[in-house]
Design an enzyme around this catalytic site. Structure first.
Site, PDB file in Angstrom:
ATOM      1  N   ARG A 103       0.840  -1.210   0.000  1.00  0.00           N
ATOM      2  CA  ARG A 103       0.000   0.000   0.000  1.00  0.00           C
ATOM      3  C   ARG A 103       0.874   1.259   0.000  1.00  0.00           C
ATOM      4  O   ARG A 103       0.715   2.150  -0.837  1.00  0.00           O
ATOM      5  CB  ARG A 103      -0.932  -0.002   1.222  1.00  0.00           C
ATOM      6  CG  ARG A 103      -1.894   1.163   1.212  1.00  0.00           C
ATOM      7  CD  ARG A 103      -2.797   1.148   2.410  1.00  0.00           C
ATOM      8  NE  ARG A 103      -2.064   1.445   3.646  1.00  0.00           N
ATOM      9  CZ  ARG A 103      -2.639   1.919   4.740  1.00  0.00           C
ATOM     10  NH1 ARG A 103      -3.938   2.105   4.769  1.00  0.00           N
ATOM     11  NH2 ARG A 103      -1.928   2.163   5.820  1.00  0.00           N
TER      12      ARG A 103
ATOM     13  N   TYR B 204       1.616 -20.811   8.087  1.00  0.00           N
ATOM     14  CA  TYR B 204       2.536 -20.301   7.063  1.00  0.00           C
ATOM     15  C   TYR B 204       1.903 -20.411   5.669  1.00  0.00           C
ATOM     16  O   TYR B 204       1.950 -19.478   4.866  1.00  0.00           O
ATOM     17  CB  TYR B 204       3.841 -21.095   7.129  1.00  0.00           C
ATOM     18  CG  TYR B 204       4.952 -20.546   6.252  1.00  0.00           C
ATOM     19  CD1 TYR B 204       5.576 -19.341   6.554  1.00  0.00           C
ATOM     20  CD2 TYR B 204       5.389 -21.247   5.119  1.00  0.00           C
ATOM     21  CE1 TYR B 204       6.613 -18.837   5.760  1.00  0.00           C
ATOM     22  CE2 TYR B 204       6.417 -20.755   4.321  1.00  0.00           C
ATOM     23  CZ  TYR B 204       7.026 -19.549   4.649  1.00  0.00           C
ATOM     24  OH  TYR B 204       8.039 -19.057   3.856  1.00  0.00           O
TER      25      TYR B 204
ATOM     26  N   LYS C 164       1.067 -17.349   3.157  1.00  0.00           N
ATOM     27  CA  LYS C 164       1.788 -17.205   1.892  1.00  0.00           C
ATOM     28  C   LYS C 164       0.842 -17.291   0.686  1.00  0.00           C
ATOM     29  O   LYS C 164       1.126 -16.707  -0.364  1.00  0.00           O
ATOM     30  CB  LYS C 164       2.914 -18.240   1.796  1.00  0.00           C
ATOM     31  CG  LYS C 164       4.069 -17.928   2.759  1.00  0.00           C
ATOM     32  CD  LYS C 164       4.725 -16.582   2.448  1.00  0.00           C
ATOM     33  CE  LYS C 164       5.900 -16.262   3.327  1.00  0.00           C
ATOM     34  NZ  LYS C 164       6.555 -14.986   2.991  1.00  0.00           N
TER      35      LYS C 164
ATOM     36  N   THR D 196      18.896 -20.281   4.696  1.00  0.00           N
ATOM     37  CA  THR D 196      18.944 -18.998   5.417  1.00  0.00           C
ATOM     38  C   THR D 196      18.833 -19.292   6.918  1.00  0.00           C
ATOM     39  O   THR D 196      18.494 -20.417   7.307  1.00  0.00           O
ATOM     40  CB  THR D 196      17.733 -18.117   5.026  1.00  0.00           C
ATOM     41  OG1 THR D 196      16.552 -18.757   5.522  1.00  0.00           O
ATOM     42  CG2 THR D 196      17.632 -17.920   3.523  1.00  0.00           C
TER      43      THR D 196
HETATM   44  N1  LIG Z   1      14.263 -19.757   3.706  1.00  0.00           N
HETATM   45  C1  LIG Z   1      13.334 -20.424   3.042  1.00  0.00           C
HETATM   46  O1  LIG Z   1      13.403 -21.656   2.933  1.00  0.00           O
HETATM   47  C2  LIG Z   1      12.203 -19.683   2.372  1.00  0.00           C
HETATM   48  C3  LIG Z   1      11.482 -20.366   1.373  1.00  0.00           C
HETATM   49  C4  LIG Z   1      10.431 -19.708   0.762  1.00  0.00           C
HETATM   50  C5  LIG Z   1      10.103 -18.413   1.113  1.00  0.00           C
HETATM   51  N2  LIG Z   1      10.815 -17.778   2.092  1.00  0.00           N
HETATM   52  C6  LIG Z   1      10.411 -16.410   2.424  1.00  0.00           C
HETATM   53  O2  LIG Z   1      11.482 -15.541   2.147  1.00  0.00           O
HETATM   54  C7  LIG Z   1      11.433 -14.419   3.043  1.00  0.00           C
HETATM   55  C8  LIG Z   1      12.784 -14.266   3.721  1.00  0.00           C
HETATM   56  O3  LIG Z   1      13.025 -15.430   4.489  1.00  0.00           O
HETATM   57  P1  LIG Z   1      14.475 -15.836   5.006  1.00  0.00           P
HETATM   58  O4  LIG Z   1      14.576 -17.293   4.878  1.00  0.00           O
HETATM   59  O5  LIG Z   1      15.484 -14.956   4.414  1.00  0.00           O
HETATM   60  O6  LIG Z   1      14.264 -15.541   6.573  1.00  0.00           O
HETATM   61  P2  LIG Z   1      15.221 -14.854   7.665  1.00  0.00           P
HETATM   62  O7  LIG Z   1      14.605 -15.174   8.984  1.00  0.00           O
HETATM   63  O8  LIG Z   1      16.629 -15.222   7.420  1.00  0.00           O
HETATM   64  O9  LIG Z   1      15.023 -13.294   7.339  1.00  0.00           O
HETATM   65  C9  LIG Z   1      13.776 -12.678   7.535  1.00  0.00           C
HETATM   66  C10 LIG Z   1      14.010 -11.253   7.982  1.00  0.00           C
HETATM   67  O10 LIG Z   1      12.708 -10.643   8.176  1.00  0.00           O
HETATM   68  C11 LIG Z   1      12.792  -9.837   9.342  1.00  0.00           C
HETATM   69  N3  LIG Z   1      11.466  -9.640   9.929  1.00  0.00           N
HETATM   70  C12 LIG Z   1      10.675 -10.566  10.540  1.00  0.00           C
HETATM   71  N4  LIG Z   1       9.570  -9.988  11.006  1.00  0.00           N
HETATM   72  C13 LIG Z   1       9.651  -8.663  10.690  1.00  0.00           C
HETATM   73  C14 LIG Z   1       8.819  -7.542  10.926  1.00  0.00           C
HETATM   74  N5  LIG Z   1       7.662  -7.648  11.612  1.00  0.00           N
HETATM   75  N6  LIG Z   1       9.204  -6.333  10.452  1.00  0.00           N
HETATM   76  C15 LIG Z   1      10.392  -6.201   9.793  1.00  0.00           C
HETATM   77  N7  LIG Z   1      11.233  -7.221   9.558  1.00  0.00           N
HETATM   78  C16 LIG Z   1      10.868  -8.447  10.010  1.00  0.00           C
HETATM   79  C17 LIG Z   1      13.716 -10.595  10.305  1.00  0.00           C
HETATM   80  O11 LIG Z   1      14.267  -9.727  11.293  1.00  0.00           O
HETATM   81  C18 LIG Z   1      14.751 -11.147   9.335  1.00  0.00           C
HETATM   82  O12 LIG Z   1      15.865 -10.274   9.219  1.00  0.00           O
HETATM   83  C19 LIG Z   1      10.299 -14.693   4.029  1.00  0.00           C
HETATM   84  O13 LIG Z   1       9.145 -14.007   3.598  1.00  0.00           O
HETATM   85  C20 LIG Z   1      10.107 -16.201   3.901  1.00  0.00           C
HETATM   86  O14 LIG Z   1       8.802 -16.596   4.238  1.00  0.00           O
HETATM   87  C21 LIG Z   1      11.866 -18.378   2.727  1.00  0.00           C
END
Ligand SMILES: NC(=O)c1ccc[n+]([C@@H]2O[C@H](COP(=O)([O-])OP(=O)(O)OC[C@H]3O[C@@H](n4cnc5c(N)ncnc54)[C@H](O)[C@@H]3O)[C@@H](O)[C@H]2O)c1
Length: 281
Positions: free
Chosen positions: A131, A179, A183, A214
């Protein structure tokens, strides 16, 4: 894609302190953005900011950090205002902030608080970011791109947004209701924003990775020790994706090379979701 060229532009990346968001900052810096606003709840964006300088290819590259809670309206609006007031505009927004909310509880005994937490961060957070960023982008002039091959000039529109959903945004997995629901909602929110932004010529695309290496994934693996073996069996490449295998695709979707791609959900899973999925039965 590695080798993506962005030729300047200003980026805003949420979730920039860790994992995919952090690597997106490196990929955008390498691809040639002029500046990045790194946003996260966690203050270690300062480390990402310093590391970005190593990869930056733009001669005037600069990076700033801001603390944001993507679930909070005022905090998100403040983040976007800072990008506009300190960097001038937002050409690329990558929304990667999210939580795993991996409760491993089946529907019959689902913890509603876990569901609310996932929906709040992953879905409401996406809505608030899209938004505020859509509004800011709609007020700025479009950028132009001249192809070196055809010498033709085309508009890139007022901006490009890429949202992190997940393979869980497209398929269902046992014990992952919070989750998975959050998503799926992320994709619905991003696709609606793409349609609503036709008139402003702002593109909104989604990436749907499978297991990516990650801190979020490492935490899940330490809670579910059998997961690593399951991934080795289920993933056609027998391994987790590297963060750069996701962030290179994100940089491509931001770039002029993707100027005709809008509302797309790009699956990044080595082909895993092409087959039947029967984990945990
Ligand atoms: N790692 C995986 O296997 C995977 C797979 C598919 C999708 N994803 C998606 O990719 C994205 C990144 O995931 P990642 O694996 O890098 O996770 P991660 O935990 O390494 O990084 C996520 C980051 O988001 C920040 N965060 C969490 N809540 C927050 C909030 N309320 N406000 C601001 N920042 C916030 C955290 O501080 C962190 O730095 C996520 O949306 C996750 O759902 C991850």
């Amino acid at each position: 894609m590695a080798g993506t060229r962005l030729n300047g532009g200003i980026a805003l990346v949420t979730g920039a302190a860790s994992g995919i968001g952090k690597d997106v900052c490196f990929a955008l810096a390498e691809a040639g953005v002029e500046a990045i606003l790194l946003a996260d709840l966690n203050l270690s964006t300062d480390l990402t900011r310093q590391e970005c300088q190593k990869f930056a290819s733009h001669s005037n590259f600069r990076a700033l950090s801001v603390m944001v809670d993507v679930t909070d309206e005022a905090s998100v609006d403040n983040m976007v205002q800072r990008a506009v007031s300190e960097l001038g505009r937002i050409d690329y927004c990558v929304h990667s902030a999210g939580i795993s909310g991996n409760s491993r509880t089946r529907t019959a005994s689902l913890n509603i608080d876990a569901f609310d937490r996932s929906m709040r961060t992953n879905s409401r957070g996406t809505l608030l970011v899209l938004r505020a960023v859509s509004h800011a982008m709609s007020l700025q002039e479009p950028r132009l791109h001249t192809s070196t091959r055809s010498n033709m000039t085309r508009s890139l529109g007022r901006g490009s947004i890429v949202v992190l959903s997940s393979i869980n945004g497209l398929i269902s997995v046992p014990g992952m209701m919070p989750y998975t629901a959050s998503k799926h909602a992320t994709i619905g929110i991003a696709q609606t924003a793409a349609v609503d932004n036709f008139e402003h010529h702002i593109r909104v695309n989604i990436v749907c990775p499978s297991w990516t290496d990650t801190p979020m994934m490492q935490k899940t693996i330490s809670n579910v020790p059998t997961l690593e073996q399951a991934i080795a069996k289920l993933c056609p490449l027998g391994r987790l994706a590297m963060p750069e295998e996701v962030s290179d695709a994100v940089a491509f979707l931001c770039s002029p090379a993707a100027s005709f791609i809008n509302g797309e959900s790009l699956v990044i899973d080595a082909g895993f979701s092409l087959t039947g999925f029967r984990m945990g039965h």
